[in-house]
Motif scaffolding. Sequence first.
Motif, short mmCIF file in Angstrom:
data_model
loop_
_atom_site.label_atom_id
_atom_site.label_comp_id
_atom_site.label_asym_id
_atom_site.label_seq_id
_atom_site.Cartn_x
_atom_site.Cartn_y
_atom_site.Cartn_z
N LEU A 98 54.19 26.55 -23.64
CA LEU A 98 53.73 26.40 -25.02
C LEU A 98 54.78 26.88 -26.01
O LEU A 98 55.07 26.22 -27.02
CB LEU A 98 52.42 27.16 -25.24
N GLN A 99 55.38 28.03 -25.74
CA GLN A 99 56.39 28.58 -26.65
C GLN A 99 57.63 27.69 -26.72
O GLN A 99 58.26 27.58 -27.77
CB GLN A 99 56.77 29.99 -26.22
N ASN A 100 57.96 27.04 -25.62
CA ASN A 100 59.06 26.08 -25.65
C ASN A 100 58.71 24.87 -26.50
O ASN A 100 59.53 24.38 -27.29
CB ASN A 100 59.42 25.63 -24.22
N VAL A 101 57.48 24.37 -26.34
CA VAL A 101 57.07 23.18 -27.07
C VAL A 101 57.11 23.42 -28.58
O VAL A 101 57.54 22.54 -29.35
CB VAL A 101 55.67 22.73 -26.63
N ILE A 102 56.70 24.59 -29.02
CA ILE A 102 56.60 24.84 -30.47
C ILE A 102 57.84 25.50 -31.05
O ILE A 102 57.86 25.85 -32.24
CB ILE A 102 55.36 25.69 -30.79
N ALA A 103 58.89 25.66 -30.25
CA ALA A 103 60.09 26.35 -30.74
C ALA A 103 60.64 25.70 -32.01
O ALA A 103 60.99 26.39 -32.97
CB ALA A 103 61.16 26.38 -29.65
N GLY A 104 60.74 24.38 -32.01
CA GLY A 104 61.26 23.69 -33.18
C GLY A 104 60.42 23.91 -34.42
O GLY A 104 60.95 24.07 -35.53
N LEU A 105 59.09 23.93 -34.24
CA LEU A 105 58.20 24.19 -35.38
C LEU A 105 58.41 25.61 -35.91
O LEU A 105 58.43 25.84 -37.13
CB LEU A 105 56.74 24.01 -34.96
N GLN A 106 58.58 26.56 -35.00
CA GLN A 106 58.80 27.95 -35.42
C GLN A 106 60.10 28.07 -36.20
O GLN A 106 60.16 28.74 -37.22
CB GLN A 106 58.81 28.86 -34.20
N TYR A 107 61.15 27.39 -35.72
CA TYR A 107 62.44 27.46 -36.41
C TYR A 107 62.36 26.84 -37.80
O TYR A 107 63.12 27.19 -38.70
CB TYR A 107 63.52 26.75 -35.59
N ARG A 108 61.42 25.93 -37.97
CA ARG A 108 61.24 25.29 -39.28
C ARG A 108 60.26 26.04 -40.17
O ARG A 108 59.92 25.59 -41.27
CB ARG A 108 60.76 23.84 -39.10
N GLY A 109 59.76 27.16 -39.68
CA GLY A 109 58.93 28.01 -40.50
C GLY A 109 57.45 27.70 -40.51
O GLY A 109 56.72 28.17 -41.39
N HIS A 110 56.97 26.94 -39.53
CA HIS A 110 55.54 26.63 -39.47
C HIS A 110 54.73 27.89 -39.13
O HIS A 110 55.18 28.76 -38.39
CB HIS A 110 55.26 25.56 -38.42
N GLU A 111 53.54 27.95 -39.66
CA GLU A 111 52.64 29.07 -39.39
C GLU A 111 52.29 29.10 -37.91
O GLU A 111 52.04 28.07 -37.29
CB GLU A 111 51.38 28.91 -40.25
N GLU A 112 52.29 30.30 -37.31
CA GLU A 112 52.20 30.46 -35.87
C GLU A 112 50.93 29.85 -35.28
O GLU A 112 50.98 29.14 -34.27
CB GLU A 112 52.26 31.95 -35.52
N LYS A 113 49.80 30.09 -35.90
CA LYS A 113 48.54 29.60 -35.34
C LYS A 113 48.49 28.07 -35.36
O LYS A 113 48.11 27.44 -34.37
CB LYS A 113 47.35 30.17 -36.13
N ALA A 114 48.91 27.48 -36.47
CA ALA A 114 48.90 26.03 -36.58
C ALA A 114 49.87 25.40 -35.59
O ALA A 114 49.58 24.37 -34.97
CB ALA A 114 49.25 25.60 -38.01
N ALA A 115 51.04 26.05 -35.42
CA ALA A 115 52.03 25.54 -34.47
C ALA A 115 51.48 25.59 -33.05
O ALA A 115 51.66 24.64 -32.27
CB ALA A 115 53.32 26.35 -34.57
N ALA A 116 50.81 26.69 -32.69
CA ALA A 116 50.26 26.83 -31.35
C ALA A 116 49.16 25.79 -31.09
O ALA A 116 49.08 25.22 -30.00
CB ALA A 116 49.70 28.24 -31.16
#
Length: 269
Positions: A98-116
């Motif tokens: 899961l953390q790999n899948v959302i890595a790009g979203l996190q780098y773009r500043g997406h909110e953690e819960k929504a990204a997960a």
Amino acid sequence: MTPALQFDNITCTFVSKDDRSQRYTAVANTDLAIAPGEFVSVVGPTGCGKSTLLNVGAGLLQPSSGSVKVFGEELKGINRRAGYMFQAEALMPWRSALQNVIAGLQYRGHEEKAAAELGEQWLARVGLQGFGDRYPHQLSGGMRKRVALAQTLILDPDIILMDEPFSALDIQTRQLMENEVLDLWNAKKKAVLFITHDLDEAIAMSDRVIVLAAGPGTHPIGEFRIDLPRPRDVAEIRMHPRFVELHQQIWDVLRDEVLKGYQQQKRAA
């Protein structure tokens, strides 16, 4: 229609680090355009410059001459409208699936819960629901490729660049992944530039197949419209009479280039 990705007279020449008088031209005077929603595969001999061309389209490599346009605008720097799925695994071993899948979203500043939440949806879409807490070493090769696919597509890129993403998989897993990609592509019809050595794979998946010459100075020497019905199952479509015809037509162009590439590798060895 404005192409999603367009290569205009691209040439890529590399200079030897040891002897700057030695130069090698990997790609020469290449023109290629991919329309929005079109699935285009590029085939050619080993070492002919297929990945070089893909790296130029991604903005990871600056061509020696020529230009790249993305939806009509000249590409400067990284192609932010493209997602890139590499041949080698690019998963971070210390992060869960899961953390790999959302890595790009996190780098773009997406909110953690929504990204997960979005990450869990994408894991389900690629058949990995319930595996989000697993680490790469706990997953099979095919499962890791599914994670990489979700990692690429979760960013909703307008262009998808794929560099032999399934070449290391066994044939059964490979066909499953190919069908998975076709299903996901069919849902949103993104522009795809797909690099492969496998002519069967190229024909089964594509709208168009481009054949590159053996290097040095590779360039397109053949273009084939794949007029097979969609949707397709990559295993079943190989039995279609038109598939056999197309395979023969493309192989007639590709055969000599493969032999040239093989002889060049023997001389280099």
